[in-house]
Design a protein around this motif. Structure first.
Motif, PDB file in Angstrom:
ATOM      1  N   ALA A 156      23.787  49.048  46.158  1.00 26.47           N
ATOM      2  CA  ALA A 156      22.773  48.941  46.987  1.00 26.47           C
ATOM      3  C   ALA A 156      21.930  47.697  46.640  1.00 26.47           C
ATOM      4  CB  ALA A 156      21.777  50.187  46.723  1.00 26.47           C
ATOM      5  N   ALA A 157      21.954  47.433  45.173  1.00 24.51           N
ATOM      6  CA  ALA A 157      21.091  46.008  45.009  1.00 24.51           C
ATOM      7  C   ALA A 157      21.924  44.763  45.635  1.00 24.51           C
ATOM      8  CB  ALA A 157      21.136  46.092  43.608  1.00 24.51           C
ATOM      9  N   TYR A 158      23.057  44.883  45.518  1.00 17.35           N
ATOM     10  CA  TYR A 158      23.739  43.556  45.709  1.00 17.35           C
ATOM     11  C   TYR A 158      23.753  43.429  47.470  1.00 17.35           C
ATOM     12  CZ  TYR A 158      26.195  42.519  41.410  1.00 17.35           C
ATOM     13  OH  TYR A 158      26.347  42.062  40.194  1.00 17.35           O
ATOM     14  N   GLN A 159      23.859  44.805  48.022  1.00 13.26           N
ATOM     15  CA  GLN A 159      23.804  44.587  49.728  1.00 13.26           C
ATOM     16  C   GLN A 159      22.282  44.185  50.047  1.00 13.26           C
ATOM     17  OE1 GLN A 159      25.925  44.596  51.637  1.00 13.26           O
ATOM     18  NE2 GLN A 159      26.523  46.410  52.594  1.00 13.26           N
ATOM     19  N   ALA A 160      21.306  44.508  49.564  1.00 15.26           N
ATOM     20  CA  ALA A 160      19.923  44.045  49.730  1.00 15.26           C
ATOM     21  C   ALA A 160      19.746  42.486  49.479  1.00 15.26           C
ATOM     22  CB  ALA A 160      19.064  44.855  49.003  1.00 15.26           C
ATOM     23  N   LEU A 161      20.467  42.059  48.593  1.00  9.88           N
ATOM     24  CA  LEU A 161      20.500  40.591  48.602  1.00  9.88           C
ATOM     25  C   LEU A 161      21.444  39.813  49.477  1.00  9.88           C
ATOM     26  CD1 LEU A 161      21.301  40.343  44.568  1.00  9.88           C
ATOM     27  CD2 LEU A 161      19.175  39.820  45.700  1.00  9.88           C
ATOM     28  N   ALA A 162      22.500  40.478  49.782  1.00  8.65           N
ATOM     29  CA  ALA A 162      23.276  39.911  50.826  1.00  8.65           C
ATOM     30  C   ALA A 162      22.746  39.848  52.401  1.00  8.65           C
ATOM     31  CB  ALA A 162      24.667  40.687  51.067  1.00  8.65           C
ATOM     32  N   HIS A 163      21.868  40.873  52.663  1.00  8.85           N
ATOM     33  CA  HIS A 163      21.582  40.982  53.978  1.00  8.85           C
ATOM     34  C   HIS A 163      20.460  40.031  54.123  1.00  8.85           C
ATOM     35  CE1 HIS A 163      22.843  44.392  56.129  1.00  8.85           C
ATOM     36  NE2 HIS A 163      22.834  45.056  54.807  1.00  8.85           N
ATOM     37  N   HIS A 164      19.663  39.413  53.043  1.00  7.68           N
ATOM     38  CA  HIS A 164      18.585  38.354  53.158  1.00  7.68           C
ATOM     39  C   HIS A 164      19.180  36.985  52.908  1.00  7.68           C
ATOM     40  CE1 HIS A 164      14.911  40.828  53.640  1.00  7.68           C
ATOM     41  NE2 HIS A 164      15.540  41.817  53.321  1.00  7.68           N
ATOM     42  N   THR A 165      20.495  36.812  53.274  1.00  2.95           N
ATOM     43  CA  THR A 165      21.036  35.491  53.046  1.00  2.95           C
ATOM     44  C   THR A 165      21.129  34.887  54.553  1.00  2.95           C
ATOM     45  OG1 THR A 165      23.229  36.079  53.261  1.00  2.95           O
ATOM     46  CG2 THR A 165      22.254  35.786  50.930  1.00  2.95           C
ATOM     47  N   GLU A 166      20.946  33.523  54.368  1.00  3.53           N
ATOM     48  CA  GLU A 166      21.242  32.731  55.769  1.00  3.53           C
ATOM     49  C   GLU A 166      22.576  32.833  56.231  1.00  3.53           C
ATOM     50  OE1 GLU A 166      19.819  28.857  55.690  1.00  3.53           O
ATOM     51  OE2 GLU A 166      18.241  29.048  54.553  1.00  3.53           O
ATOM     52  N   ASP A 167      23.720  33.022  55.527  1.00  2.00           N
ATOM     53  CA  ASP A 167      25.143  33.164  55.659  1.00  2.00           C
ATOM     54  C   ASP A 167      25.156  34.559  56.507  1.00  2.00           C
ATOM     55  OD1 ASP A 167      25.533  30.677  55.272  1.00  2.00           O
ATOM     56  OD2 ASP A 167      26.855  31.152  53.486  1.00  2.00           O
ATOM     57  N   HIS A 168      24.647  35.562  56.025  1.00  2.00           N
ATOM     58  CA  HIS A 168      24.684  37.128  56.746  1.00  2.00           C
ATOM     59  C   HIS A 168      24.200  36.864  58.249  1.00  2.00           C
ATOM     60  CE1 HIS A 168      24.377  41.142  57.713  1.00  2.00           C
ATOM     61  NE2 HIS A 168      22.867  40.909  57.782  1.00  2.00           N
ATOM     62  N   ALA A 169      23.112  36.277  58.015  1.00  2.00           N
ATOM     63  CA  ALA A 169      22.567  35.991  59.733  1.00  2.00           C
ATOM     64  C   ALA A 169      23.304  35.206  60.517  1.00  2.00           C
ATOM     65  CB  ALA A 169      21.033  35.506  59.494  1.00  2.00           C
ATOM     66  N   GLU A 170      23.908  34.286  60.062  1.00  2.00           N
ATOM     67  CA  GLU A 170      24.890  33.178  60.638  1.00  2.00           C
ATOM     68  C   GLU A 170      26.177  34.236  61.104  1.00  2.00           C
ATOM     69  OE1 GLU A 170      27.238  30.349  62.498  1.00  2.00           O
ATOM     70  OE2 GLU A 170      25.145  30.790  62.559  1.00  2.00           O
ATOM     71  N   ALA A 171      26.681  35.213  60.266  1.00  2.00           N
ATOM     72  CA  ALA A 171      28.069  35.755  60.301  1.00  2.00           C
ATOM     73  C   ALA A 171      27.541  36.898  61.696  1.00  2.00           C
ATOM     74  CB  ALA A 171      28.078  36.517  59.132  1.00  2.00           C
ATOM     75  N   VAL A 172      26.245  37.475  61.776  1.00  2.00           N
ATOM     76  CA  VAL A 172      25.902  38.498  62.758  1.00  2.00           C
ATOM     77  C   VAL A 172      25.877  37.860  64.029  1.00  2.00           C
ATOM     78  CG1 VAL A 172      24.186  40.004  63.428  1.00  2.00           C
ATOM     79  CG2 VAL A 172      24.925  39.982  61.116  1.00  2.00           C
ATOM     80  N   ALA A 173      25.084  36.494  63.961  1.00  2.00           N
ATOM     81  CA  ALA A 173      25.007  35.805  65.048  1.00  2.00           C
ATOM     82  C   ALA A 173      26.301  35.386  65.782  1.00  2.00           C
ATOM     83  CB  ALA A 173      23.930  34.583  64.961  1.00  2.00           C
ATOM     84  N   ALA A 174      27.148  34.843  64.788  1.00  2.00           N
ATOM     85  CA  ALA A 174      28.307  34.423  65.241  1.00  2.00           C
ATOM     86  C   ALA A 174      29.436  35.627  65.667  1.00  2.00           C
ATOM     87  CB  ALA A 174      29.374  33.853  64.179  1.00  2.00           C
TER      88      ALA A 174
END
Length: 266
Positions: free
Chosen positions: A236-254
């Motif tokens: 849960a802690a790692y997931q919270a960190l991952a959700h707030h990265t720019e690369d996560h946002a880019e992955a979703v947008a792509a």
């Protein structure tokens, strides 16, 4: 003096070759062990490295410790029982401490025999693929010694306790086909194709965001000795960190835009 580890880089993939073919890449000097420690420290700090491929130059991956030094009670085998113990603790045992716990995925491309410490070195990696010429042995008992670098912990977690016990208590070698059947390696290929097969796996990993690779590997490692509820808390802690990265946002947008993502490591 020629470095024991020959290091090449292509993009986000680091290829590391054990480079003492005249000794079948035997691993038994403090300087060799220090090179592994230094390598892991450098990779840990370099966020642009996503995958490491570990292989050997020459016909062997790694022949383990230097038996001539054992016979002469020289090198790291010299001195009193206390001094030998300290040589292990401050020498080869530093490799599993850094390599097994390295943040990025490590692929072992086993180009030939992985014997004793060489097999344990392969077991410290995340994925192992083998040339059809490779063979494997947890051979310490044949020299009247024990796995001194973590093999008794590593090998059972890969092949299971019965098979690990058979290997460690007989010291006998197994061939690549048996290693594949036992799950010690995930793939066996002709030796001429080993390099390209390992690099292909590395590229499939390296297309993913660096933070996702590092956090996922950490969860896999911690899951080896944690209770499920503890691992869920860490996830849960790692997931919270991952959700707030720019690369996560880019992955979703792509994904939504049906295009290839462009990651920046942020």
């Amino acid at each position: 003096m020629t470095p024991f580890l020959a290091i090449e880089r292509e993009g986000a993939i680091l290829t590391v070759r054990l480079n003492s073919p005249e000794t079948r890449n035997a691993l038994s000097t403090p300087s060799q062990m220090q090179e592994f420690v230094d390598l892991c420290a450098a990779v840990r700090l370099d966020r642009s490295v996503k995958v490491v491929v570990l292989t050997g130059n020459g016909p062997a991956f790694c022949a383990g410790g230097n038996v001539k030094d054992m016979a002469e009670r020289g090198g790291i085998f010299a001195g009193s029982p206390y001094e030998v113990s300290e040589s292990y603790r401050n020498g080869i045992q530093r490799i599993p401490s850094c390599l097994y716990n390295l943040d990025v995925p490590v692929i072992a491309a086993l180009n030939g025999p992985a014997i004793g410490a060489g097999l344990d070195l392969a077991c410290m990696c995340d994925v192992r693929i083998a040339a059809d010429t490779a063979k494997f042995a947890e051979s310490f008992v044949k020299l009247g010694i024990v796995p001194g670098d973590g093999g008794a912990w590593l090998l059972p977690r890969i092949v299971g306790m019965p098979k690990a016990s058979l290997m460690a208590l007989t010291g006998d070698s197994i061939d690549a086909a048996t290693a594949l059947a036992w799950g010690l390696v995930t793939e066996v290929v002709p030796v001429a194709q080993l390099e390209s097969a390992a690099q292909e796996i590395a590229r499939r990993m390296a297309v993913n965001p660096s933070h996702g690779l590092r956090l996922t590997k950490r969860l896999l490692r911690e899951g080896q000795h944690m209770r499920l509820d503890s691992l869920l808390e860490m996830s849960a802690a790692y997931q919270a960190l991952a959700h707030h990265t720019e690369d996560h946002a880019e992955a979703v947008a792509a994904f939504l835009g049906k295009r290839e993502p462009q990651y920046q490591g942020r």
